[in-house]
Design a protein around this motif. Structure first.
Motif, PDB file in Angstrom:
ATOM      1  N   ALA A 176      16.493  20.187 -12.413  1.00 32.80           N
ATOM      2  CA  ALA A 176      15.676  20.749 -13.549  1.00 32.80           C
ATOM      3  C   ALA A 176      16.175  21.656 -14.123  1.00 32.80           C
ATOM      4  N   SER A 177      17.092  22.691 -13.719  1.00 35.00           N
ATOM      5  CA  SER A 177      18.010  24.007 -14.324  1.00 35.00           C
ATOM      6  C   SER A 177      18.584  23.083 -15.372  1.00 35.00           C
ATOM      7  N   TYR A 178      19.441  22.028 -14.748  1.00 35.64           N
ATOM      8  CA  TYR A 178      20.428  21.274 -15.625  1.00 35.64           C
ATOM      9  C   TYR A 178      19.711  20.667 -16.918  1.00 35.64           C
ATOM     10  N   LEU A 179      18.685  20.308 -16.766  1.00 31.71           N
ATOM     11  CA  LEU A 179      17.886  19.709 -17.615  1.00 31.71           C
ATOM     12  C   LEU A 179      17.321  20.661 -18.694  1.00 31.71           C
ATOM     13  N   GLY A 180      17.198  21.776 -18.281  1.00 33.04           N
ATOM     14  CA  GLY A 180      16.704  22.950 -19.032  1.00 33.04           C
ATOM     15  C   GLY A 180      15.091  23.078 -19.137  1.00 33.04           C
ATOM     16  N   ILE A 181      14.688  22.663 -18.001  1.00 33.71           N
ATOM     17  CA  ILE A 181      13.215  22.619 -17.686  1.00 33.71           C
ATOM     18  C   ILE A 181      13.012  23.129 -16.417  1.00 33.71           C
TER      19      ILE A 181
END
Length: 194
Positions: A176-181
């Motif tokens: 999620a952090s990597y996807l920006g969410i």
């Protein structure tokens, strides 16, 4: 770990980008020394002085940045790969990134100044590094473009298609952090897809 196996792994990685003659490769390989990183330990942290390039031989590493105590994942590295904080290395300034092992990992570190000096001596090695850096730059640009233009669902689908190893091996909150969410947004996306 067998030294021969390691050299062959490094040779295959280097030759993927550009063929390098035997003498140049052997001198390059001789610059490396093994570094073992246990799961959740860090290869480097924000504020560290960066002098080395790291070849990831086995394991998984995560690069993230801290902002107001919140971790923002920028990449996941699976072997084989080349890793460093290039901006800190080139600008001779403290690292902003943190590089953490997601599982027990083995890297081989080499002093960047020594690698660069050797590359100037051997054009085939210089070409190899040019191709590596080009691949890193293209990957970074593709990620930036995706963060600007793609919806969170599309970013997840792209990740699922292009890097299934991330989906299979990385905890959801890091994805999620990597996807920006937020993790709860990722949960909703996954429920709709599956």
């Amino acid at each position: 770990m067998e030294e021969q196996e390691t050299r062959e792994s490094l040779r295959a990685f280097v030759n993927y980008f550009a063929p390098v003659e035997e003498e140049a490769f052997n001198k390059y390989a001789d610059l490396h020394r093994a570094v073992q990183i246990r799961k959740w330990d860090h290869l480097s942290r924000e504020g560290d002085s960066v002098k080395n390039l790291y070849y990831l031989h086995s394991g998984i590493l995560r690069c993230y940045y801290l902002n107001d105590g919140v971790e923002h994942t920028s990449n996941f590295f699976f072997s084989p790969d080349l890793i460093t904080d290039l901006d800190a290395l080139r600008e001779n300034k403290p690292a902003l990134s943190n590089i953490q092992a997601m599982k027990d990992s083995v890297c081989f570190e080499a002093n960047f100044a020594e690698v660069e000096e050797l590359a100037y001596e051997y054009p085939s090695l210089l070409k190899c590094f040019f191709k590596m850096y080009e691949a890193i730059l293209r990957s970074s640009i593709n990620r930036q473009v995706s963060l600007i233009y793609d919806s969170p669902k599309q970013r997840y689908l792209n990740l699922f298609k292009e890097r299934p190893n991330v989906i299979a091996e990385i905890p959801q909150h890091h994805i999620a952090s990597y996807l920006g969410i937020k993790p709860e947004t990722l949960s909703r996306i996954r429920k709709k897809i599956f």
